[in-house]
Design a protein around this motif. Structure first.
Motif, PDB file in Angstrom:
ATOM      1  N   PHE A 128      11.505   1.515 -11.212  1.00 15.55           N
ATOM      2  CA  PHE A 128      11.641   1.588  -9.765  1.00 15.55           C
ATOM      3  C   PHE A 128      10.473   0.894  -9.065  1.00 15.55           C
ATOM      4  O   PHE A 128      10.659   0.146  -8.103  1.00 15.55           O
ATOM      5  CB  PHE A 128      11.713   3.043  -9.295  1.00 15.55           C
ATOM      6  CG  PHE A 128      11.542   3.165  -7.808  1.00 15.55           C
ATOM      7  CD1 PHE A 128      12.593   2.898  -6.964  1.00 15.55           C
ATOM      8  CD2 PHE A 128      10.321   3.517  -7.265  1.00 15.55           C
ATOM      9  CE1 PHE A 128      12.431   2.970  -5.589  1.00 15.55           C
ATOM     10  CE2 PHE A 128      10.146   3.600  -5.904  1.00 15.55           C
ATOM     11  CZ  PHE A 128      11.205   3.320  -5.059  1.00 15.55           C
ATOM     12  N   SER A 129       9.256   1.135  -9.539  1.00 12.71           N
ATOM     13  CA  SER A 129       8.078   0.525  -8.918  1.00 12.71           C
ATOM     14  C   SER A 129       8.163  -0.996  -8.985  1.00 12.71           C
ATOM     15  O   SER A 129       7.879  -1.694  -7.996  1.00 12.71           O
ATOM     16  CB  SER A 129       6.807   1.020  -9.610  1.00 12.71           C
ATOM     17  OG  SER A 129       6.685   2.422  -9.503  1.00 12.71           O
ATOM     18  N   ALA A 181      10.222   8.422   0.632  1.00  6.21           N
ATOM     19  CA  ALA A 181       9.097   7.584   1.007  1.00  6.21           C
ATOM     20  C   ALA A 181       9.387   6.090   0.937  1.00  6.21           C
ATOM     21  O   ALA A 181       8.980   5.350   1.818  1.00  6.21           O
ATOM     22  CB  ALA A 181       7.903   7.920   0.109  1.00  6.21           C
ATOM     23  N   THR A 182      10.056   5.620  -0.073  1.00  4.50           N
ATOM     24  CA  THR A 182      10.101   4.176  -0.285  1.00  4.50           C
ATOM     25  C   THR A 182      11.509   3.600  -0.348  1.00  4.50           C
ATOM     26  O   THR A 182      11.850   2.719   0.430  1.00  4.50           O
ATOM     27  CB  THR A 182       9.351   3.819  -1.583  1.00  4.50           C
ATOM     28  OG1 THR A 182       9.801   4.677  -2.626  1.00  4.50           O
ATOM     29  CG2 THR A 182       7.865   4.003  -1.408  1.00  4.50           C
ATOM     30  N   MET A 183      12.352   4.086  -1.254  1.00  6.41           N
ATOM     31  CA  MET A 183      13.651   3.438  -1.422  1.00  6.41           C
ATOM     32  C   MET A 183      14.466   3.459  -0.136  1.00  6.41           C
ATOM     33  O   MET A 183      14.981   2.433   0.308  1.00  6.41           O
ATOM     34  CB  MET A 183      14.444   4.108  -2.534  1.00  6.41           C
ATOM     35  CG  MET A 183      15.862   3.573  -2.624  1.00  6.41           C
ATOM     36  SD  MET A 183      16.900   4.541  -3.701  1.00  6.41           S
ATOM     37  CE  MET A 183      18.508   4.074  -3.090  1.00  6.41           C
ATOM     38  N   VAL A 184      14.604   4.622   0.485  1.00  7.54           N
ATOM     39  CA  VAL A 184      15.418   4.695   1.694  1.00  7.54           C
ATOM     40  C   VAL A 184      14.779   3.915   2.833  1.00  7.54           C
ATOM     41  O   VAL A 184      15.465   3.533   3.790  1.00  7.54           O
ATOM     42  CB  VAL A 184      15.647   6.159   2.101  1.00  7.54           C
ATOM     43  CG1 VAL A 184      16.542   6.872   1.118  1.00  7.54           C
ATOM     44  CG2 VAL A 184      14.327   6.895   2.252  1.00  7.54           C
ATOM     45  N   MET A 212       0.823  -1.202   0.000  1.00  6.12           N
ATOM     46  CA  MET A 212       0.000   0.000   0.000  1.00  6.12           C
ATOM     47  C   MET A 212       0.861   1.258   0.000  1.00  6.12           C
ATOM     48  O   MET A 212       0.597   2.220  -0.728  1.00  6.12           O
ATOM     49  CB  MET A 212      -0.929  -0.011   1.210  1.00  6.12           C
ATOM     50  CG  MET A 212      -2.039  -1.031   1.119  1.00  6.12           C
ATOM     51  SD  MET A 212      -3.150  -0.716  -0.272  1.00  6.12           S
ATOM     52  CE  MET A 212      -3.940   0.795   0.273  1.00  6.12           C
ATOM     53  N   VAL A 213       1.909   1.265   0.802  1.00  4.08           N
ATOM     54  CA  VAL A 213       2.790   2.437   0.877  1.00  4.08           C
ATOM     55  C   VAL A 213       3.428   2.708  -0.478  1.00  4.08           C
ATOM     56  O   VAL A 213       3.401   3.839  -0.993  1.00  4.08           O
ATOM     57  CB  VAL A 213       3.875   2.223   1.952  1.00  4.08           C
ATOM     58  CG1 VAL A 213       4.948   3.298   1.849  1.00  4.08           C
ATOM     59  CG2 VAL A 213       3.253   2.229   3.337  1.00  4.08           C
ATOM     60  N   VAL A 214       3.997   1.670  -1.083  1.00  2.00           N
ATOM     61  CA  VAL A 214       4.712   1.846  -2.352  1.00  2.00           C
ATOM     62  C   VAL A 214       3.765   2.280  -3.460  1.00  2.00           C
ATOM     63  O   VAL A 214       4.049   3.224  -4.213  1.00  2.00           O
ATOM     64  CB  VAL A 214       5.453   0.553  -2.740  1.00  2.00           C
ATOM     65  CG1 VAL A 214       6.067   0.697  -4.123  1.00  2.00           C
ATOM     66  CG2 VAL A 214       6.526   0.226  -1.716  1.00  2.00           C
ATOM     67  N   THR A 215       2.623   1.611  -3.576  1.00  2.00           N
ATOM     68  CA  THR A 215       1.728   1.907  -4.696  1.00  2.00           C
ATOM     69  C   THR A 215       1.022   3.248  -4.534  1.00  2.00           C
ATOM     70  O   THR A 215       0.850   3.977  -5.516  1.00  2.00           O
ATOM     71  CB  THR A 215       0.695   0.782  -4.872  1.00  2.00           C
ATOM     72  OG1 THR A 215       0.004   0.560  -3.631  1.00  2.00           O
ATOM     73  CG2 THR A 215       1.375  -0.503  -5.303  1.00  2.00           C
ATOM     74  N   ILE A 216       0.621   3.598  -3.305  1.00  2.00           N
ATOM     75  CA  ILE A 216      -0.058   4.890  -3.102  1.00  2.00           C
ATOM     76  C   ILE A 216       0.890   6.037  -3.404  1.00  2.00           C
ATOM     77  O   ILE A 216       0.576   6.946  -4.188  1.00  2.00           O
ATOM     78  CB  ILE A 216      -0.600   5.006  -1.669  1.00  2.00           C
ATOM     79  CG1 ILE A 216      -1.798   4.080  -1.468  1.00  2.00           C
ATOM     80  CG2 ILE A 216      -1.028   6.445  -1.362  1.00  2.00           C
ATOM     81  CD1 ILE A 216      -2.324   4.055  -0.045  1.00  2.00           C
ATOM     82  N   VAL A 217       2.051   6.005  -2.786  1.00  2.00           N
ATOM     83  CA  VAL A 217       3.008   7.102  -2.985  1.00  2.00           C
ATOM     84  C   VAL A 217       3.453   7.150  -4.442  1.00  2.00           C
ATOM     85  O   VAL A 217       3.536   8.223  -5.051  1.00  2.00           O
ATOM     86  CB  VAL A 217       4.212   6.943  -2.042  1.00  2.00           C
ATOM     87  CG1 VAL A 217       5.268   8.003  -2.343  1.00  2.00           C
ATOM     88  CG2 VAL A 217       3.772   7.041  -0.587  1.00  2.00           C
ATOM     89  N   SER A 218       3.731   5.995  -5.024  1.00  2.00           N
ATOM     90  CA  SER A 218       4.177   5.966  -6.416  1.00  2.00           C
ATOM     91  C   SER A 218       3.099   6.499  -7.354  1.00  2.00           C
ATOM     92  O   SER A 218       3.390   7.270  -8.282  1.00  2.00           O
ATOM     93  CB  SER A 218       4.563   4.540  -6.805  1.00  2.00           C
ATOM     94  OG  SER A 218       5.059   4.497  -8.119  1.00  2.00           O
ATOM     95  N   LEU A 219       1.841   6.113  -7.127  1.00  2.00           N
ATOM     96  CA  LEU A 219       0.755   6.589  -7.978  1.00  2.00           C
ATOM     97  C   LEU A 219       0.610   8.104  -7.893  1.00  2.00           C
ATOM     98  O   LEU A 219       0.491   8.793  -8.925  1.00  2.00           O
ATOM     99  CB  LEU A 219      -0.556   5.911  -7.585  1.00  2.00           C
ATOM    100  CG  LEU A 219      -1.817   6.374  -8.326  1.00  2.00           C
ATOM    101  CD1 LEU A 219      -1.678   6.141  -9.822  1.00  2.00           C
ATOM    102  CD2 LEU A 219      -3.044   5.656  -7.779  1.00  2.00           C
TER     103      LEU A 219
END
Length: 721
Positions: free
Chosen positions: A137-138, A269-272, A104-111
């Motif tokens: 990246f996604s 948000a995600t990678m780090v 959810m974190v990855v897809t919401i922020v990425s979207l």
């Protein structure tokens, strides 16, 4: 479940391949951005389905752990130690509550970043390629979250690094961006080397990369506590690099050279956060000793980065050091259930930090790419939506009640205080985290006041400032809503963390803790995970034990006391810090001149402003040391290697010259003398050959006559004898 997980991963990969391979075709050139957005939107919808299943299981008190029923067999080879046996490397998916949260974190922020990029990146060169990199990246991040074994985790780890390199250096014609991309890539390789060593140690001992098999064999006591500590610390080296912890933190601030959406997606948000996720996923591998190392290093990074952020003026660099500090916060939580609090803060941080970065991008866009806060001011009138969104993010990261950051930071601080009460020698961890919380509120509202309040410090830039378009402001409003509600128990994600949510169902008890009560581990690990798809276990405690650490009512009282005290101190500290920030940087309430205050702090201010000279230290020690080694090797190459080669060549030349002189002086002269002699005799003989037949007859007759005379003379002499 397996098909859904597969589609979540493969759809962004297909988007990347389509844009890269066919993006220049006339039919696709104008819709590449929509292809990327559609791909991540589908992944989000599928991820939301998994999240709803996890939430339903949680609400009903049922387990949620799904393993791939028939994992794909990648490689099969002979066992290195057992003759006749074979080792099989398989690729599958591991879906549990933590997986659902990270998806959810990855897809919401990425979207939302994809949508934001429509307005922010419009008109940029290589626009389609940018969306291709986002899709890559996604894909990398989603597979990293879903994989069930260490070797694929490491491959995705490196793919995320490649994606970061490509996105940081997106502005290929800008030298600073190229340098930042190389710096990020090289620095991460240092940490990844330690990660790889940790993987080698695990495989050399267990001959498997499967999470399940590794956890089970750790439970069975097949690795000593010392070896496990060393292995987990090597694994943590990867998190130190990827999550930019001291001393490998130097790449993250420079990574702000990439486009602002990149900063929001990857470096906030995600990678780090992948490092924090990796530690949580491999939590059974970590021992109490290694967890203390993680906690102290994270706490030091959190405090150091917070003090640096106080003195920075580039709006994106302030947020970059804020990210360093918050990542340290996630690692600085010791004690039982540490990963739960860290993952909760990772989730809330993803939303409000993405919001803050996108707000900074909106400000930069409004001011025509101006990033220095000293040239801003008064923008709340020009950009009211961005201002309200930024205010929401600042309140969330400061831990103000009813905002998401309050709930997650409360869990971390309460756990650190409880751990300090049980182990007074480690109370420094809580105190440092508490100071960091106050500094966070101070520098974030410093950013808010300098950017949006007061008199415009650059009238020309202010006159041309404007609110961003809808495709920029709508993601801000959605992230602002999540920054408020993500910690609420019934509406947001907070209910998922209200009780302990164990990411492996019931993961194996580490061998080094078996039968020994320990607040660092026993709260989290009770039983081994199930074996088949669709099975699992909840994070229920052992029968008759109402305490997550086994201390019963005594623990409950201590935990309650720590929770109340930590929450009170944190809120009071944040409010005081915000008021102090207003007294320094809000013109209406200013009573202290920031320049005078900076002069008062003198040397310490210089240290903070210059980032404690860590880059300079590396330059003068590591880089110059490498330069000395490089120069030595260069001289060795020139004087020894090249000397030998050149000396051999010189000797060959001299030998050839001597051989040439001998050939000219002796051999050629002898040959020429012999030719001259033969030529002289030939010329003399040639005179005899006149070509007149009478001369030949005369000479032949004369010769015959001489022979006859000689014959008679000889005969007479022979006869007389």
């Amino acid at each position: 479940m397996t098909l859904r997980a597969f589609l979540i991963v493969v759809i962004p990969l297909l988007s990347f391949a389509t844009i890269i391979l066919f993006g220049r075709l006339s039919r696709l050139r104008g819709i590449c951005d929509r292809i990327a957005i559609a791909a991540i939107a589908i992944s989000f919808i599928l991820s939301y389905g998994i999240y709803r299943q996890a939430m339903s299981a949680y609400d009903m008190g049922e387990p949620f752990l799904h393993l791939t029923a028939a994992p794909f067999e990648w490689l099969t080879f002979d066992h290195p130690e057992a003759a006749g046996q074979q080792v099989s490397w398989k690729i599958g998916f591991w879906v549990d509550s933590m997986t659902a949260m990270m998806l959810m974190v990855v897809t919401i922020v990425s979207l939302l970043v994809h949508i934001f990029s429509l307005g922010y990146m419009k008109g940029e060169e290589n626009y389609n390629r940018f969306f291709a990199y986002l899709s890559l990246f996604s894909f990398s991040m989603l597979l990293l979250v879903l994989t069930d074994n260490l070797i694929i985790l490491y491959c995705c780890w490196e793919l995320v690094g490649i994606s970061s390199f490509l996105l940081i250096g997106f502005y290929v014609n800008r030298e600073s961006a190229a340098a930042a991309a190389k710096k990020a890539f090289v620095t991460n390789r240092v940490g990844d080397l330690g990660f790889a060593i940790g993987l080698f140690l695990i495989y050399s001992h267990f001959h498997t990369f499967s999470f399940r098999e590794v956890f089970e064999r750790i439970q069975a006591g097949e690795m000593s506590s010392l070896k496990l500590t060393i292995t987990s610390l090597f694994l943590f080296c990867g998190a130190v690099g990827k999550s930019a912890q001291f001393p490998l933190h130097i790449w993250l601030p420079d990574a702000m050279e990439g486009p602002t959406p990149v900063s929001a997606l990857i470096h906030a948000a995600t990678m780090v956060a992948a490092g924090v996720y990796m530690v949580a996923r491999l939590y059974p591998v970590f021992t109490p000793d290694s967890l203390l190392v993680v906690a102290y290093l994270g706490t030091f990074t959190a405090l150091m980065a917070a003090t640096i952020a106080v003195t920075q003026f580039d709006i994106k660099r302030v947020l970059a050091y804020s990210t360093l500090s918050q990542l340290g916060y996630m690692d600085g939580r010791p004690g039982g259930g540490a990963f739960t609090a860290s993952m909760f803060h990772l989730t809330t941080h993803a939303f409000f930090k993405a919001l803050l970065f996108l707000c900074s991008g909106s400000v930069i866009l409004a001011l025509h790419h101006e990033q220095d806060m000293r040239r801003m001011g008064g923008l709340w009138k020009k950009t009211p939506i961005t201002f309200l969104a930024m205010l929401t993010g600042c309140l969330a990261i400061s831990g103000i009640p009813f905002f998401s950051g309050f709930y997650s930071k409360d869990m971390i601080l309460a756990g650190a205080l409880e751990f300090g009460m049980r182990h007074p020698q480690h109370m420094l961890l809580f105190l440092a985290l508490l100071v960091t919380a106050g500094l966070t509120a101070f520098y974030m509202f410093r950013l808010l006041f300098m950017t949006f309040t007061g008199t415009p410090r650059d009238p020309h830039a202010y006159a041309h400032a404007h609110e961003s378009p809808r495709n920029v402001t709508i993601p801000l409003l959605l992230l602002a809503f999540l920054s408020i509600s993500a910690g609420w128990e019934h509406l947001g994600l907070g209910g998922f963390f209200k009780e302990r949510v164990i990411p492996w169902g019931k993961p194996p008890v580490s061998a080094h803790h078996a039968g020994t009560p320990n607040p660092l581990f026993d709260a989290a690990y009770a039983q081994e995970p199930p074996a088949t798809e669709g099975s699992g276990a909840s994070a229920t405690l052992s029968e008759g034990n109402t305490s997550p650490t086994g201390h019963g009512e005594e623990h409950d009282d201590l935990a309650h006391t720590a929770h109340v005290l930590a929450t009170t101190l944190s809120v009071i500290g944040s409010i005081i810090a915000i008021c102090l920030s207003a007294l320094f940087y809000w013109e209406r309430f200013r009573v202290v001149d920031p320049a005078r205050a900076a002069a008062m702090f003198g040397r310490f201010y210089d240290l903070s402003y210059n980032k404690y000279y860590v880059d300079e230290f590396y330059d003068r020690t590591l880089f110059r040391g490498l330069e000395v080694v490089r120069n030595f090797l260069a001289r060795f190459d020139l004087r020894i290697i090249d000397g030998i080669v050149n000396g051999t060549a010189s000797g060959t030349v001299k030998t050839s010259r001597g051989s040439g002189r001998f050939d000219l002086s002796v051999v050629d002269r002898l040959v020429n003398w012999l030719a001259e002699v033969i030529q002289g005799y030939g010329q003399r003989i040639r005179r005899i050959e006149s070509g007149v037949i009478q001369n030949y007859v005369l000479k032949a007759g004369g010769a015959f006559g001489v022979m006859v005379v000689l014959w008679f003379v000889m005969k007479s002499l022979w006869g007389g004898a």
